[in-house]
Design a protein around this motif. Structure first.
Motif, PDB file in Angstrom:
ATOM      1  N   ASN A 107       0.857  -1.193   0.000  1.00  0.00           N
ATOM      2  CA  ASN A 107       0.000   0.000   0.000  1.00  0.00           C
ATOM      3  C   ASN A 107       0.887   1.234   0.000  1.00  0.00           C
ATOM      4  OD1 ASN A 107      -0.111   1.096   3.104  1.00  0.00           O
ATOM      5  ND2 ASN A 107       0.172  -1.126   3.045  1.00  0.00           N
ATOM      6  N   CYS A 108       0.324   2.403  -0.048  1.00  0.00           N
ATOM      7  CA  CYS A 108       1.131   3.621  -0.136  1.00  0.00           C
ATOM      8  C   CYS A 108       1.782   3.904   1.217  1.00  0.00           C
ATOM      9  CB  CYS A 108       0.247   4.806  -0.513  1.00  0.00           C
ATOM     10  SG  CYS A 108      -0.693   4.526  -2.013  1.00  0.00           S
ATOM     11  N   PRO A 109       3.063   4.304   1.203  1.00  0.00           N
ATOM     12  CA  PRO A 109       3.739   4.674   2.449  1.00  0.00           C
ATOM     13  C   PRO A 109       2.960   5.762   3.173  1.00  0.00           C
ATOM     14  CG  PRO A 109       5.285   4.587   0.623  1.00  0.00           C
ATOM     15  CD  PRO A 109       3.925   4.446   0.032  1.00  0.00           C
ATOM     16  N   TYR A 110       2.932   5.682   4.512  1.00  0.00           N
ATOM     17  CA  TYR A 110       2.068   6.594   5.263  1.00  0.00           C
ATOM     18  C   TYR A 110       2.617   6.858   6.657  1.00  0.00           C
ATOM     19  CZ  TYR A 110       0.521   2.501   7.905  1.00  0.00           C
ATOM     20  OH  TYR A 110       0.487   1.396   8.706  1.00  0.00           O
ATOM     21  N   LEU A 111       2.100   7.882   7.247  1.00  0.00           N
ATOM     22  CA  LEU A 111       2.304   8.163   8.677  1.00  0.00           C
ATOM     23  C   LEU A 111       0.936   8.451   9.277  1.00  0.00           C
ATOM     24  CD1 LEU A 111       5.301  10.677   8.813  1.00  0.00           C
ATOM     25  CD2 LEU A 111       5.331   8.256   9.464  1.00  0.00           C
ATOM     26  N   ILE A 112       0.807   8.130  10.556  1.00  0.00           N
ATOM     27  CA  ILE A 112      -0.424   8.491  11.251  1.00  0.00           C
ATOM     28  C   ILE A 112      -0.158   9.769  12.037  1.00  0.00           C
ATOM     29  CG2 ILE A 112      -2.095   7.769  13.012  1.00  0.00           C
ATOM     30  CD1 ILE A 112      -1.521   4.883  12.112  1.00  0.00           C
ATOM     31  N   ILE A 113      -1.019  10.737  11.854  1.00  0.00           N
ATOM     32  CA  ILE A 113      -0.842  12.059  12.463  1.00  0.00           C
ATOM     33  C   ILE A 113      -1.845  12.202  13.603  1.00  0.00           C
ATOM     34  CG2 ILE A 113      -0.802  14.567  12.030  1.00  0.00           C
ATOM     35  CD1 ILE A 113       1.195  13.044  10.257  1.00  0.00           C
ATOM     36  N   THR A 114      -1.352  12.212  14.832  1.00  0.00           N
ATOM     37  CA  THR A 114      -2.253  12.411  15.973  1.00  0.00           C
ATOM     38  C   THR A 114      -1.929  13.712  16.699  1.00  0.00           C
ATOM     39  OG1 THR A 114      -0.767  11.116  17.362  1.00  0.00           O
ATOM     40  CG2 THR A 114      -2.611   9.941  16.366  1.00  0.00           C
ATOM     41  N   ASP A 115      -0.915  14.408  16.175  1.00  0.00           N
ATOM     42  CA  ASP A 115      -0.518  15.695  16.777  1.00  0.00           C
ATOM     43  C   ASP A 115       0.148  16.509  15.674  1.00  0.00           C
ATOM     44  OD1 ASP A 115       0.194  16.867  19.794  1.00  0.00           O
ATOM     45  OD2 ASP A 115       1.523  17.563  18.190  1.00  0.00           O
ATOM     46  N   VAL A 116      -0.019  17.800  15.730  1.00  0.00           N
ATOM     47  CA  VAL A 116       0.532  18.647  14.672  1.00  0.00           C
ATOM     48  C   VAL A 116       2.050  18.471  14.547  1.00  0.00           C
ATOM     49  CG1 VAL A 116       0.742  21.007  13.797  1.00  0.00           C
ATOM     50  CG2 VAL A 116      -1.349  20.290  14.914  1.00  0.00           C
ATOM     51  N   THR A 117       2.702  18.176  15.656  1.00  0.00           N
ATOM     52  CA  THR A 117       4.164  18.003  15.602  1.00  0.00           C
ATOM     53  C   THR A 117       4.562  16.791  14.756  1.00  0.00           C
ATOM     54  OG1 THR A 117       4.135  16.708  17.638  1.00  0.00           O
ATOM     55  CG2 THR A 117       4.512  19.096  17.849  1.00  0.00           C
ATOM     56  N   ASP A 118       3.632  15.832  14.610  1.00  0.00           N
ATOM     57  CA  ASP A 118       3.930  14.678  13.744  1.00  0.00           C
ATOM     58  C   ASP A 118       4.199  15.113  12.304  1.00  0.00           C
ATOM     59  OD1 ASP A 118       3.439  12.979  15.889  1.00  0.00           O
ATOM     60  OD2 ASP A 118       1.369  12.561  15.280  1.00  0.00           O
TER      61      ASP A 118
END
Lengths: 381, 381
Positions: A107-118
């Motif tokens: 699948n497409c590389p991703y990050l999970i963003i749970t805070d703006v600093t992420d």
């Protein structure tokens, strides 16, 4: 036999119409008021939800955004297919990505963003071209943001600062260079048998599906079998029962899963005329424990969505092989009002028929159709 | 759009299911109590017959034995298709024979019997092998008597003496030597366009249709075009709008009309899976003034009636190309409970599939099926 469907839109309606010949009565649940309704007329049946659950031989959903307490209630009956975890995975991109990663499905590389600093890690990890998607309720292109270059990051940061990212995280995903969007719709029954429809090629406009063509042009055996393998791996891992749709990006000969939908899917509507068994009948068969049907294609099909308009000529059904499916809803901007299935004996003939279709339609509501008609007309393989 | 159907059996039900995708709502009239009902659930809709007539864009029938006063009432709206005369011609063999004779359409030689003394002419005029049919309500083989030789005439005379032959005359018809029974189902729209489905071959048992196969084996262009010509001549003469069925005897290369049915017909059920447009959708299109649909066949089809039984395995739908159509009625002897459509790519493959089907069925209720499976299996053209 009876099947209860959570959700009372066109998908429940088409399940009802496909199930009736099997002697199966489908009722629908309007989840906004927890009322049992007739899937075509949308009129209350007078049966309570609890009684409908008891009367049902199987319970299923037409969309993944059913309130979780309703799913859990339904699940207590032991008759809910697919299972709750599968439905929730389709409703929540964090769960979906976890599922894909766990089972090593490309699948497409991703990050999970749970805070703006992420967001500070995003460019280093995914590059400058990134799509941000709300993890929930991200339906039909809403709740999505695109970053085309690094200088847009600060503006997005301030926008995301307004959101509750703990409650609804974002998925930041690398925008992939892909050749086209395709999808695989298939079914798995409770004994683990899997049956996949032919791959469909999907044209989107402003985040909404406009046209599907199946089988895809330039379909190779390896592409279909690669997709089938992904489907079987996923469906088996989820212990999935019913019809499941897998949206894919094709990058050369590689396939990446974009997203999954734990239900019958718009990109599978072509099966109504284009296959021996439609996705709607297949889903009903699967959730009731009946044998899956054959999925042989009948020629080549296109599915053309009718979105946000009612002003077209019904005479389009005079085109040989053209079939209207009208949902009977009130018109609203961007609302899916119906679709047209067109069957022909080759892609180029299909292109000719789509060109004929244009004469009956307000073309401004069909922004992808003319180019697709031309592409197919000139397709000579 | 709305269509009101007089009659609330399986034909109205299948019209409803075929019409819904077009955005057309079909309601049915239970003619026994003049109540408007839902064609699937059979539950009263709460709409009065008069209001339903007003609301309808078109009115039609699922059977020809609708009480005449109801037909005349419906006809006042100007929305009844086919017209009253056509429906009555299907309900009354005297009218039917008059129609065929008037338009010089080949049919079996006959006499009309309105008095027992008319029987004295029968043998001289028709020979010793004669079939007598009640002119009305002669449905599915009831109200028929067969004479095989002259010595049976006296017994028939005393039987007929008990009948009111003025009120309900008999048709005495020469029993023809025919090769097989076939039927042509077609449609005519209000502009006079005619479209015929492929000829179907029909196997009867005790006066009921058990199996249809379409296209027929040994179909020649001349046979189909001869049948189409008969159809067009009849439909045009009747100013017919809707689907009309013509039952035929094939005698060598000659076709004789046996009877006509002014409606969708059991021998046209194969079109649900076997044609681009089903007879049910075609009828709805015709009566609403929508363009007729394409009638291209998809492979070769068989329709197998399920008569007087419910004890069969639903797993039959696991046979590739097999589709169940269940009517949801209570079982009664000789009652049509549902049918199975089977599609294959050749007559011999169709034979194989019918042979597979036998394993799922109580064979005593399917007296024609095994022999037909064997015949088709060995058909090599």
């Amino acid at each position: 036999m009876r099947v209860l469907v959570y959700g009372s839109g066109q998908l429940a309606q088409m399940m009802y119409l496909a199930a009736a010949p099997l002697g199966v009565i489908v009722s629908a649940v309007d989840v906004s008021n927890e009322t049992v309704v007739h899937p075509v007329s949308k009129e209350p049946t007078g049966v309570s939800l609890q009684n409908a659950i008891e009367d049902a031989n199987a319970i299923t959903v037409e969309f993944e955004h059913v309130p979780e307490h309703l799913l859990l209630d339904a699940d207590k009956s032991g008759k809910l297919f697919p299972n709750v975890a599968s439905i929730l995975a389709g409703a929540d991109r964090v769960r979906e990505k976890a599922l894909l990663s766990k089972h090593e499905i490309p699948n497409c590389p991703y990050l999970i963003i749970t805070d703006v600093t992420d967001l500070d890690n995003v460019i280093a990890s995914l590059g400058e071209r990134v799509i941000f998607k709300a993890s929930r309720d991200g339906y039909d292109g809403y709740g999505q943001w695109r970053m085309q270059s690094a200088d847009q990051l600060e503006k997005l940061k301030s926008e995301f600062a307004k959101l509750d990212l703990v409650k609804v995280p974002l998925i930041a995903e690398r925008m992939m260079q892909f050749d086209r969007e395709i999808s695989l719709v298939g079914a798995r029954d409770s004994e683990g048998n899997v049956s996949c429809f032919s791959l469909a090629e999907n044209l989107h406009f402003e985040g909404q599906l406009h046209v599907s063509v199946a089988p895809i042009t330039d379909l190779s055996d390896s592409l279909q079998s690669q997709a089938n393998e992904i489907f079987e791996k996923l469906a088996t891992a989820m212990d999935y029962v019913g019809v499941l749709a897998v949206e894919l990006f094709q990058c050369g000969e590689e396939l990446l899963v974009n997203e999954i939908a734990p239900r019958v899917h718009n990109s599978g509507h072509w099966t109504q005329q284009g296959c021996d068994t439609s996705q709607f009948e297949q889903h009903i068969r699967a959730v009731l424990g009946l044998p899956l049907g054959a999925v042989d294609v009948r020629g080549v099909s296109a599915m053309v969505n009718i979105i946000g308009c009612t002003a077209f000529s019904r005479d389009l059904i005079g085109i040989a092989g053209a079939h209207l499916h009208w949902y009977g809803k009130e018109v609203r901007t961007k609302r899916k009002m119906g679709h047209i299935n067109v069957v022909a004996d080759s892609h180029s003939h299909l292109g000719n028929k789509l060109a004929q279709l244009l004469a009956f339609l307000p073309v401004e509501h069909f922004p992808e159709l003319e180019a697709e008609a031309n592409r197919l007309k000139n397709y000579t393989k």
